[in-house]
Design an enzyme around this catalytic site. Sequence first.
Site, PDB file in Angstrom:
ATOM      1  N   ASP A  18     -25.738   0.876   3.711  1.00 45.89           N
ATOM      2  CA  ASP A  18     -24.901   1.651   4.515  1.00 45.89           C
ATOM      3  C   ASP A  18     -23.877   1.050   5.250  1.00 45.89           C
ATOM      4  O   ASP A  18     -23.270   0.962   6.352  1.00 45.89           O
ATOM      5  CB  ASP A  18     -25.887   2.273   5.725  1.00 45.89           C
ATOM      6  N   LYS A  21     -19.851   1.409   1.822  1.00 47.25           N
ATOM      7  CA  LYS A  21     -19.422   1.253   0.564  1.00 47.25           C
ATOM      8  C   LYS A  21     -18.616   2.364  -0.258  1.00 47.25           C
ATOM      9  O   LYS A  21     -17.663   2.520  -0.632  1.00 47.25           O
ATOM     10  CB  LYS A  21     -20.730   1.020  -0.583  1.00 47.25           C
ATOM     11  N   GLY A  45     -26.664   7.114   0.097  1.00 45.09           N
ATOM     12  CA  GLY A  45     -26.004   8.328   0.586  1.00 45.09           C
ATOM     13  C   GLY A  45     -24.627   7.470   1.062  1.00 45.09           C
ATOM     14  O   GLY A  45     -24.547   6.674   1.858  1.00 45.09           O
ATOM     15  N   HIS A  46     -23.484   8.009   0.512  1.00 47.44           N
ATOM     16  CA  HIS A  46     -22.243   7.272   0.685  1.00 47.44           C
ATOM     17  C   HIS A  46     -21.504   8.196   1.248  1.00 47.44           C
ATOM     18  O   HIS A  46     -20.846   9.374   0.329  1.00 47.44           O
ATOM     19  CB  HIS A  46     -21.846   6.612  -0.884  1.00 47.44           C
ATOM     20  N   GLN A 226     -27.097   0.826  -2.198  1.00 52.90           N
ATOM     21  CA  GLN A 226     -27.920  -0.125  -1.222  1.00 52.90           C
ATOM     22  C   GLN A 226     -27.255  -1.185  -0.823  1.00 52.90           C
ATOM     23  O   GLN A 226     -25.979  -1.317  -1.020  1.00 52.90           O
ATOM     24  CB  GLN A 226     -29.256  -0.410  -2.127  1.00 52.90           C
TER      25      GLN A 226
HETATM   26  P1  GDP Z   1     -22.644   3.429   2.230  1.00 54.54           P
HETATM   27  O1  GDP Z   1     -24.043   3.740   2.015  1.00 54.54           O
HETATM   28  O2  GDP Z   1     -22.357   1.828   2.287  1.00 54.54           O
HETATM   29  O3  GDP Z   1     -21.399   4.166   1.584  1.00 54.54           O
HETATM   30  O4  GDP Z   1     -22.440   3.771   3.919  1.00 54.54           O
HETATM   31  P2  GDP Z   1     -22.922   5.101   4.587  1.00 54.54           P
HETATM   32  O5  GDP Z   1     -22.027   6.375   4.347  1.00 54.54           O
HETATM   33  O6  GDP Z   1     -24.442   5.491   4.490  1.00 54.54           O
HETATM   34  O7  GDP Z   1     -22.734   4.683   6.184  1.00 54.54           O
HETATM   35  C1  GDP Z   1     -21.689   4.238   6.561  1.00 54.54           C
HETATM   36  C2  GDP Z   1     -21.133   5.093   7.960  1.00 54.54           C
HETATM   37  O8  GDP Z   1     -20.459   4.589   8.770  1.00 54.54           O
HETATM   38  C3  GDP Z   1     -20.878   6.583   7.349  1.00 54.54           C
HETATM   39  O9  GDP Z   1     -21.230   7.484   8.424  1.00 54.54           O
HETATM   40  C4  GDP Z   1     -19.202   6.212   7.748  1.00 54.54           C
HETATM   41  O10 GDP Z   1     -18.575   7.245   7.896  1.00 54.54           O
HETATM   42  C5  GDP Z   1     -19.119   5.544   8.695  1.00 54.54           C
HETATM   43  N1  GDP Z   1     -17.937   4.444   8.627  1.00 54.54           N
HETATM   44  C6  GDP Z   1     -17.285   3.720   7.726  1.00 54.54           C
HETATM   45  N2  GDP Z   1     -16.251   3.107   7.965  1.00 54.54           N
HETATM   46  C7  GDP Z   1     -16.374   3.217   9.502  1.00 54.54           C
HETATM   47  C8  GDP Z   1     -15.592   2.457  10.444  1.00 54.54           C
HETATM   48  O11 GDP Z   1     -14.892   1.541  10.067  1.00 54.54           O
HETATM   49  N3  GDP Z   1     -15.652   2.713  11.800  1.00 54.54           N
HETATM   50  C9  GDP Z   1     -16.664   3.871  12.091  1.00 54.54           C
HETATM   51  N4  GDP Z   1     -16.920   4.200  13.402  1.00 54.54           N
HETATM   52  N5  GDP Z   1     -17.430   4.365  11.111  1.00 54.54           N
HETATM   53  C10 GDP Z   1     -17.435   4.054   9.865  1.00 54.54           C
HETATM   54  P1  IMO Z   2     -26.990   3.116   0.295  1.00 53.54           P
HETATM   55  O1  IMO Z   2     -26.226   3.246  -1.113  1.00 53.54           O
HETATM   56  C1  IMO Z   2     -29.820   1.901   3.255  1.00 53.54           C
HETATM   57  C2  IMO Z   2     -34.071   1.487   1.470  1.00 53.54           C
HETATM   58  C3  IMO Z   2     -35.145   2.348   2.052  1.00 53.54           C
HETATM   59  C4  IMO Z   2     -36.271   1.478   2.105  1.00 53.54           C
HETATM   60  C5  IMO Z   2     -36.053   0.752   0.825  1.00 53.54           C
HETATM   61  C6  IMO Z   2     -36.638   1.172  -0.368  1.00 53.54           C
HETATM   62  O2  IMO Z   2     -26.502   4.536   1.051  1.00 53.54           O
HETATM   63  O3  IMO Z   2     -26.664   2.197   1.149  1.00 53.54           O
HETATM   64  P2  IMO Z   2     -36.165   3.387  -1.984  1.00 53.54           P
HETATM   65  O4  IMO Z   2     -36.330   4.805  -1.617  1.00 53.54           O
HETATM   66  O5  IMO Z   2     -35.030   2.839  -2.624  1.00 53.54           O
HETATM   67  O6  IMO Z   2     -37.547   2.903  -2.865  1.00 53.54           O
HETATM   68  O7  IMO Z   2     -36.530   2.396  -0.662  1.00 53.54           O
HETATM   69  O8  IMO Z   2     -34.795   0.612   0.842  1.00 53.54           O
HETATM   70  N1  IMO Z   2     -32.888   2.213   1.163  1.00 53.54           N
HETATM   71  C7  IMO Z   2     -31.638   2.104   1.789  1.00 53.54           C
HETATM   72  N2  IMO Z   2     -31.095   1.738   2.975  1.00 53.54           N
HETATM   73  N3  IMO Z   2     -29.158   2.433   2.352  1.00 53.54           N
HETATM   74  C8  IMO Z   2     -29.310   2.792   1.143  1.00 53.54           C
HETATM   75  O9  IMO Z   2     -28.462   3.302   0.230  1.00 53.54           O
HETATM   76  C9  IMO Z   2     -30.829   2.733   0.846  1.00 53.54           C
HETATM   77  N4  IMO Z   2     -31.556   3.231  -0.346  1.00 53.54           N
HETATM   78  C10 IMO Z   2     -32.534   2.610  -0.102  1.00 53.54           C
HETATM   79  O10 IMO Z   2     -34.777   2.732   3.476  1.00 53.54           O
HETATM   80  O11 IMO Z   2     -36.164   0.551   2.982  1.00 53.54           O
HETATM   81 MG    MG Z   3     -25.627   4.990   2.825  1.00 47.58          MG
END
Ligand code: GDP
Ligand code: IMO
Ligand code: MG
Length: 426
Positions: A18, A21, A45-46, A226
Amino acid sequence: MFDTSTRTVVVVGAQWGDEGKGKLVDVLAERADWVVRYQGGANAGHTVDLGNASFILQQIPSGILHPGVRCAIGNGVVLDPERLFTEIDQLVRDGVDVEGRLYVSDRAHLVLPYHKLVDAESSASKAIGTTGRGIGPAYEDKIGRRGVRVADLRHLDRLRPLVERGADHANAQLSRFGSRQKADVSETLDLLHTLAPRLLAMADDVSLSITRAMKSGAAVLLEGAQGSLLDVDHGTYPYVTSSSTTSGGAATGAGLAPMAIHAALGVVKAYTTRVGNGPLPTEFDETLGERIRALGNEYGAVTGRPRRCGWFDAVVVRYAARVNGLSGLAVTKLDVLDTLDRVAICTGYRFHGEHIEEFPADIAALDDLHAEYEWFEGWKSSTSAARKLEELPAAARKYLDRIEALVGAPIRFVSVGTRRDQIIGS
Ligand code: GDP
Ligand code: IMO
Ligand code: MG
């Protein structure tokens, strides 16, 4: 990131997932021809925020929002076909053209209903706090050589023994767990018969297609899911996911030679988060944790669970820089720290009176160590409108400079808001 000699770039999470990416891949996809997911599955979840619309991509690469970019799901992904179709249909409803430019490796393994059942019923999954998407059980079947692959759908008449083998194994596990649930072979076969035509229409030899594209000079982005500390080898085992999230996984998961990858970009938050259980050495106390969670909207994009939050851990990111060979960093969510009086970076750990600066393998040690911090003055002003490093407050630049020095990789991007345009660097 792309230039005449850097044509293939891998984007990895350098913390616990998270990191942002999705946002970085979307920004970089502006200049890419292909974007390829290489591991994980619907546990990812991207988020991509275009300004007027926001998308959460789970299995489809984050490049899909750029109309001219081709997207592929590599052999290293464990693919949930039902969820894939739901995701495609939603994108199409939102006006995104998907069909014809999304390819699925015919070597990818399928996540079947019994994998999700086992994940949901297993106490080990609960202890780790998995996403419940069947990821671990599907990778177990892959390594145990009882998986079902996309290519197997080409021979529906030969599918039954494959599904029976997987279901038998799942049922043995379920009964060991004391669960009343059962894997259903006929239901699984019916589902696969229904899904097969649509999935096979997207099936491709992804390794071959991208290798050909690379030969003709295409710019290729490899999108990790991840984070490095969730990598099955390099993460905080057993509190990890079941795939190789680091840059090495990109080669096997997309079907490329390791030396075909020219650069690795590590995405990190300006602080640290983790969702699920396991060590987090710089975790905040409850008050600060709640404050940052609210400021950064730190709730899981897949499960909605609150994310645990902590200070930036330079030991973790320096370790990630090593195992991924990071050529650059993208620091996201700097804006989330805008209102703090002071901010900290963890520079090392104290463990039984000893100072350590390398991330340990031992989970017992991780539970027992104390983070050592360097403190910085807060900048106490909004960074969200900055588009150049010079536009950032001096205190924020000082904080970033220290991150760069401690991690040993140059900062190529700084993200200051969720939107596509809220980024410094190109
Ligand atoms: P990913 O799994 O690595 O793609 O990241 P996620 O989408 O799960 O979580 C990143 C969260 O941070 C999302 O809700 C994005 O919209 C948010 N985000 C990304 N870059 C920024 C930033 O520079 N500032 C803020 N406030 N939110 C951001
Ligand atoms: P993105 O791509 C954050 C965590 C789960 C758990 C562990 C194992 O959005 O960054 P799993 O279901 O993969 O067997 O769970 O990994 N986990 C993540 N945490 N971002 C993710 O994906 C994750 N995908 C799995 O919370 O601790
Ligand atoms: Mg994510």
